[in-house]
Design a protein around this motif. Structure first.
Motif, PDB file in Angstrom:
ATOM      1  N   CYS A  44       0.545  -1.549  -0.301  1.00  0.00           N
ATOM      2  CA  CYS A  44       0.225   0.312  -0.125  1.00  0.00           C
ATOM      3  C   CYS A  44       0.920   0.960   0.212  1.00  0.00           C
ATOM      4  CB  CYS A  44      -1.034  -0.003   1.166  1.00  0.00           C
ATOM      5  SG  CYS A  44      -2.090   1.518   1.245  1.00  0.00           S
ATOM      6  N   HIS A  46      -0.207   4.335   1.371  1.00  0.00           N
ATOM      7  CA  HIS A  46      -0.523   5.132   2.299  1.00  0.00           C
ATOM      8  C   HIS A  46       0.759   3.822   3.968  1.00  0.00           C
ATOM      9  CE1 HIS A  46      -3.027   6.128   5.882  1.00  0.00           C
ATOM     10  NE2 HIS A  46      -2.268   7.231   5.904  1.00  0.00           N
ATOM     11  N   ALA A  47       0.971   2.890   3.194  1.00  0.00           N
ATOM     12  CA  ALA A  47       1.341   2.181   4.773  1.00  0.00           C
ATOM     13  C   ALA A  47       2.748   1.181   4.383  1.00  0.00           C
ATOM     14  CB  ALA A  47       0.773   1.694   6.123  1.00  0.00           C
ATOM     15  N   VAL A  49       1.849  -1.962   3.934  1.00  0.00           N
ATOM     16  CA  VAL A  49       0.541  -3.266   4.162  1.00  0.00           C
ATOM     17  C   VAL A  49       0.897  -4.133   3.638  1.00  0.00           C
ATOM     18  CG1 VAL A  49      -0.092  -2.048   6.394  1.00  0.00           C
ATOM     19  CG2 VAL A  49      -1.321  -2.243   4.140  1.00  0.00           C
ATOM     20  N   CYS A  63      -7.078  -1.792  -0.002  1.00  0.00           N
ATOM     21  CA  CYS A  63      -6.107  -1.345   1.628  1.00  0.00           C
ATOM     22  C   CYS A  63      -7.107  -1.909   2.983  1.00  0.00           C
ATOM     23  CB  CYS A  63      -6.079  -1.010   1.812  1.00  0.00           C
ATOM     24  SG  CYS A  63      -4.513  -1.106   3.039  1.00  0.00           S
ATOM     25  N   LEU A  65      -6.417  -2.025   5.749  1.00  0.00           N
ATOM     26  CA  LEU A  65      -5.971  -1.260   6.685  1.00  0.00           C
ATOM     27  C   LEU A  65      -6.563   0.179   7.286  1.00  0.00           C
ATOM     28  CD1 LEU A  65      -3.941  -1.107   9.980  1.00  0.00           C
ATOM     29  CD2 LEU A  65      -2.483   0.056   8.339  1.00  0.00           C
ATOM     30  N   HIS A  66      -6.507   0.582   6.184  1.00  0.00           N
ATOM     31  CA  HIS A  66      -7.600   2.257   5.912  1.00  0.00           C
ATOM     32  C   HIS A  66      -8.076   2.198   5.001  1.00  0.00           C
ATOM     33  CE1 HIS A  66      -3.386   3.568   8.145  1.00  0.00           C
ATOM     34  NE2 HIS A  66      -4.436   3.466   9.316  1.00  0.00           N
ATOM     35  N   GLY A  67      -8.678   1.232   4.717  1.00  0.00           N
ATOM     36  CA  GLY A  67      -9.856   0.946   3.313  1.00  0.00           C
ATOM     37  C   GLY A  67      -9.596   2.633   1.932  1.00  0.00           C
ATOM     38  N   SER A  68      -8.241   2.426   1.626  1.00  0.00           N
ATOM     39  CA  SER A  68      -8.041   3.002   0.623  1.00  0.00           C
ATOM     40  C   SER A  68      -8.179   2.173  -0.699  1.00  0.00           C
ATOM     41  CB  SER A  68      -7.220   3.345   0.071  1.00  0.00           C
ATOM     42  OG  SER A  68      -7.033   5.046   0.920  1.00  0.00           O
ATOM     43  N   PRO A  81      -7.257   7.100   2.341  1.00  0.00           N
ATOM     44  CA  PRO A  81      -6.691   8.041   3.091  1.00  0.00           C
ATOM     45  C   PRO A  81      -5.449   8.394   1.592  1.00  0.00           C
ATOM     46  CG  PRO A  81      -6.231   6.026   4.626  1.00  0.00           C
ATOM     47  CD  PRO A  81      -7.414   6.099   3.341  1.00  0.00           C
TER      48      PRO A  81
END
Ligand code: FES
Length: 117
Positions: A44, A46-47, A49, A63, A65-68, A81
């Motif tokens: 990802c 964003h981070a 993962v 993703c 983790l945060h849903g993007s 995000p």
């Protein structure tokens, strides 16, 4: 110089379920959808993962983790995000065994899907 490398057999790909492969040290999520076979970075933007642990819907990979949700065709995030695209890699399906091959290039571009006999 880029080259196509065997990633997996088409028959091993479950529709809309990502498969993680590692080619030339790059972790890649290979996804078969109704629109074709796609390969995107398994990281990802964003981070750090794994996207291959996310869900696939409407030609996006989400993703966990945060849903993007990243467009499998372009790598562009369709939702926050994340704001930075993930790398995409061209895919071809070839041979009698229907091998999915992925083009690895030092500067990957937005993906395209090609299928050939
Ligand atoms: S880590 Fe993927 S959207 Fe945040």
């Amino acid at each position: 110089m880029s080259e196509f490398q065997h990633a997996c057999l088409l028959g091993d790909l479950v529709r809309d379920r990502p498969m993680r492969v590692v080619l030339d040290g790059l972790a890649i999520a290979v996804v078969r959808t109704d629109e074709g076979v796609f390969a995107v970075s398994d990281r990802c933007s964003h981070a750090d993962v794994s996207l291959s642990e996310g869900e696939v819907e409407d030609c996006t990979i989400e993703c966990w983790l945060h849903g993007s949700a990243f467009d499998l065709r372009t790598g562009v995030p369709r939702s926050l995000p994340a704001i930075v695209p993930v790398a995409t890699y061209p895919v071809r399906v070839q041979g009698e065994g229907e091998s999915a091959v992925v083009e690895i290039d030092p500067t990957p571009v937005s993906g395209r899907t090609e299928e050939s006999a």
